[in-house]
Design a protein around this motif. Structure first.
Motif, short mmCIF file in Angstrom:
data_model
loop_
_atom_site.label_atom_id
_atom_site.label_comp_id
_atom_site.label_asym_id
_atom_site.label_seq_id
_atom_site.Cartn_x
_atom_site.Cartn_y
_atom_site.Cartn_z
N ALA A 263 12.25 7.70 23.43
CA ALA A 263 12.68 7.45 22.05
C ALA A 263 11.68 6.52 21.36
O ALA A 263 11.45 6.63 20.14
N LEU A 264 11.06 5.60 22.12
CA LEU A 264 10.02 4.74 21.55
C LEU A 264 8.83 5.56 21.08
O LEU A 264 8.24 5.28 20.03
N GLN A 265 8.47 6.59 21.85
CA GLN A 265 7.36 7.46 21.43
C GLN A 265 7.67 8.13 20.08
O GLN A 265 6.81 8.22 19.21
N VAL A 266 8.92 8.58 19.93
CA VAL A 266 9.32 9.24 18.69
C VAL A 266 9.41 8.20 17.57
O VAL A 266 8.96 8.44 16.43
N PHE A 267 9.99 7.04 17.88
CA PHE A 267 10.07 5.95 16.90
C PHE A 267 8.67 5.64 16.35
O PHE A 267 8.46 5.55 15.14
N ASN A 268 7.70 5.44 17.25
CA ASN A 268 6.35 5.10 16.83
C ASN A 268 5.74 6.19 15.96
O ASN A 268 5.05 5.90 14.98
N GLY A 269 6.02 7.46 16.31
CA GLY A 269 5.50 8.57 15.53
C GLY A 269 6.02 8.55 14.10
O GLY A 269 5.27 8.77 13.14
N ILE A 270 7.32 8.28 13.93
CA ILE A 270 7.92 8.24 12.59
C ILE A 270 7.44 7.01 11.82
O ILE A 270 7.16 7.06 10.63
N PHE A 271 7.32 5.88 12.53
CA PHE A 271 6.98 4.61 11.89
C PHE A 271 5.51 4.55 11.47
O PHE A 271 5.19 4.25 10.32
N GLY A 272 4.59 4.84 12.43
CA GLY A 272 3.17 4.67 12.08
C GLY A 272 2.19 5.45 12.91
O GLY A 272 0.98 5.25 12.79
N GLY A 273 2.68 6.34 13.77
CA GLY A 273 1.79 7.00 14.73
C GLY A 273 1.05 8.23 14.23
O GLY A 273 0.07 8.65 14.84
N PHE A 274 1.51 8.82 13.13
CA PHE A 274 0.91 10.07 12.63
C PHE A 274 0.68 9.98 11.12
O PHE A 274 1.27 9.13 10.45
N PRO A 275 -0.14 10.88 10.56
CA PRO A 275 -0.37 10.86 9.10
C PRO A 275 0.90 11.10 8.28
O PRO A 275 0.92 10.80 7.09
N SER A 276 1.95 11.63 8.90
CA SER A 276 3.21 11.85 8.18
C SER A 276 4.13 10.63 8.25
O SER A 276 5.25 10.65 7.75
N SER A 277 3.66 9.55 8.89
CA SER A 277 4.52 8.40 9.18
C SER A 277 4.81 7.55 7.95
O SER A 277 4.14 7.63 6.91
N LYS A 278 5.81 6.68 8.08
CA LYS A 278 6.20 5.78 6.99
C LYS A 278 5.06 4.85 6.57
O LYS A 278 4.83 4.63 5.38
N LEU A 279 4.36 4.30 7.54
CA LEU A 279 3.27 3.38 7.20
C LEU A 279 2.19 4.08 6.40
O LEU A 279 1.74 3.59 5.36
N PHE A 280 1.78 5.23 6.87
CA PHE A 280 0.69 5.96 6.20
C PHE A 280 1.12 6.38 4.79
O PHE A 280 0.40 6.17 3.82
N MET A 281 2.33 6.95 4.69
CA MET A 281 2.78 7.50 3.42
C MET A 281 3.10 6.42 2.40
O MET A 281 2.83 6.57 1.21
N ASN A 282 3.66 5.30 2.84
CA ASN A 282 4.08 4.26 1.90
C ASN A 282 3.02 3.21 1.63
O ASN A 282 2.76 2.86 0.49
N VAL A 283 2.41 2.69 2.69
CA VAL A 283 1.44 1.61 2.50
C VAL A 283 0.13 2.17 1.95
O VAL A 283 -0.46 1.61 1.03
N ARG A 284 -0.30 3.31 2.48
CA ARG A 284 -1.61 3.84 2.09
C ARG A 284 -1.51 4.79 0.90
O ARG A 284 -2.18 4.63 -0.11
#
Length: 428
Positions: A277-298
């Motif tokens: 679940a941590l792997q999936v959490f990281n993917g949603i949070f900031g691990g992929f270009p579709s992630s929250k960090l990429f989409m919101n911060v960048r």
């Protein structure tokens, strides 16, 4: 995808792991030496593999050793050091053509093992020391590498974050060593450290290719003999809770782009039930270009040149990296923290979970399709003491639910914020 077999043989002084596969035209040998991280020996340990690959007892010059390697139809050799949790792992890898591809009289695997054995167990020695010319040359190379890591500000910021976050833990030690140690390292004390390493390190040998496991076992045991059989170290790493008050470190240098790095504690490690679940959490949070960090911060707020996260499988840390305008510190930090709050509040969709699971699994399959990647993945079992095959990981990721990701999010706690910014009064 067909199941990956692993045959493990306990030999005198090491564990042999045989992975039969018909997927590749080459066979791979990887020798891994593992010891707990400690400050006293880490620079010697970072230097040593590069010294060993330069010359041996039977091949006393770099040219003679390279000629022997080239005679194996272009075999490729590489060495490196890495930090896995609170262990330091030295790796020697050799890729050689499969015997079936050639009409050679003697097994290329046998010749490759001979050369690997020569490099690790029979270095070029003069009395009580390694070759001083080689040691001094490799010290210079490592000095340049350490300087370049300081000049790479993303790498520097990551190192400084760990320095501050893990001040009281062995994980803080630098995997490539310390420049100030090099002046005290010489051919004699490096040889003494080498003998100590052979005496006490855990050794694991991986052989992968279109080969018969029993044949490989006989060949390796006849070729690689380790005179001592140290008790294998226990798996484990220090676990520390995040402080009640987040540490904030601001450092000034003559730079144009600020580096904002955040370190979180998860207390979740490889082999734990919620690791998937941590792997999936990281993917949603900031691990992929579709992630929250990429989409919101960048993308949405244009506050970062890059923004991403990754986790350390054997230490239980989640690290966020972003490159920002030095003037945007407060706003960028606020938006990053808001993305974590959104994860903790369950503000991600079922579709996010399903899409991210596919991305995580595709990434795993890509790793498994790479010869070196697969060995690294299998070695996680040795590092963690958990018997989890690559297929187990994929199946466990497939089972992850929205609720599982939410429960992981609630465990994640911010420990340290590190910001590398321009010098005060700078014009940038």
């Amino acid at each position: 995808m067909s199941n990956i077999e692993e045959h493990v043989f306990k030999q005198e002084g090491y564990q042999l792991h045989m992975i039969p596969t018909k997927k590749y035209k080459t066979n791979t040998i990887a020798v891994k030496l593992k010891a707990p991280l400690n400050r006293e020996g880490i620079t010697k340990r970072a230097l040593l593999p590069y010294v060993l690959q330069q010359a041996t007892s039977n091949y006393p010059s770099a040219r003679a050793f390279r000629t022997a390697l080239d005679s194996l139809y272009g075999a490729v050799l590489s060495v490196d050091s890495s930090k896995k949790g609170e262990d330091h792992v030295m790796t020697f890898r050799m890729e050689i053509p499969n015997d079936e591809m050639l009409s050679a009289d003697e097994s290329l695997l046998k010749q490759g093992l001979d050369l690997m054995n020569e490099m690790i167990f029979h270095p070029k020695v003069d009395g009580k020391e390694l070759d001083s010319t080689i040691v001094n040359r490799e010290k210079q190379t490592l000095t340049q590498k350490l300087k370049s890591l300081k000049d790479d500000k993303m790498s520097y910021a990551n190192t400084r974050l760990i320095d501050e976050m893990c001040k009281e833990e062995p994980y803080r030690f630098h995997v490539h060593g310390y420049e100030e140690d090099l002046k005290d390292i010489n051919a004699e004390n490096l040889y003494a450290y080498y003998k100590e390493m052979l005496e006490s390190d855990d050794m694991d040998i991986y052989v992968q290719g279109n080969l018969n496991p029993e044949d490989v076992k006989q060949l390796v045991s006849a070729t690689i003999k380790r005179s001592n059989n140290p008790e294998r170290s226990k798996n484990g790493t220090t676990q520390q809770a995040a402080p009640s008050e987040v540490k904030e470190i601001i450092e000034h240098q003559n730079i144009q782009q600020g580096k904002l790095h955040l370190g979180y504690r998860t207390s979740i490690r490889y082999g734990d039930e919620d690791y998937y679940a941590l792997q999936v959490f990281n993917g949603i949070f900031g691990g992929f270009p579709s992630s929250k960090l990429f989409m919101n911060v960048r993308e949405k707020h244009s506050l970062a040149y890059y923004a991403a996260s990754r986790f350390e499988s054997h230490k239980g840390l989640l690290l966020v990296f972003s490159g920002i305008d030095p003037n945007d510190y407060d706003q960028a930090k606020d938006i990053i923290e808001k993305q974590m709050e959104a994860m903790k509040a369950g503000e991600f969709s079922e579709e996010d979970v399903q899409e991210t699971k596919k991305l995580v699994i595709n990434q795993l399959r890509e790793t498994m399709d790479n010869q070196h990647g697969l060995i690294e993945l299998m070695y996680h079992q040795v590092l963690s003491g958990a018997s989890v095959t690559p297929e187990d990981i994929i199946q466990n990721v497939e089972r992850v639910t929205h609720e599982d990701v939410l429960q992981v999010a609630k465990k994640v706690a911010l420990d340290t914020v590190y910001f590398l910014t321009k010098e005060e009064g700078g014009n940038e």
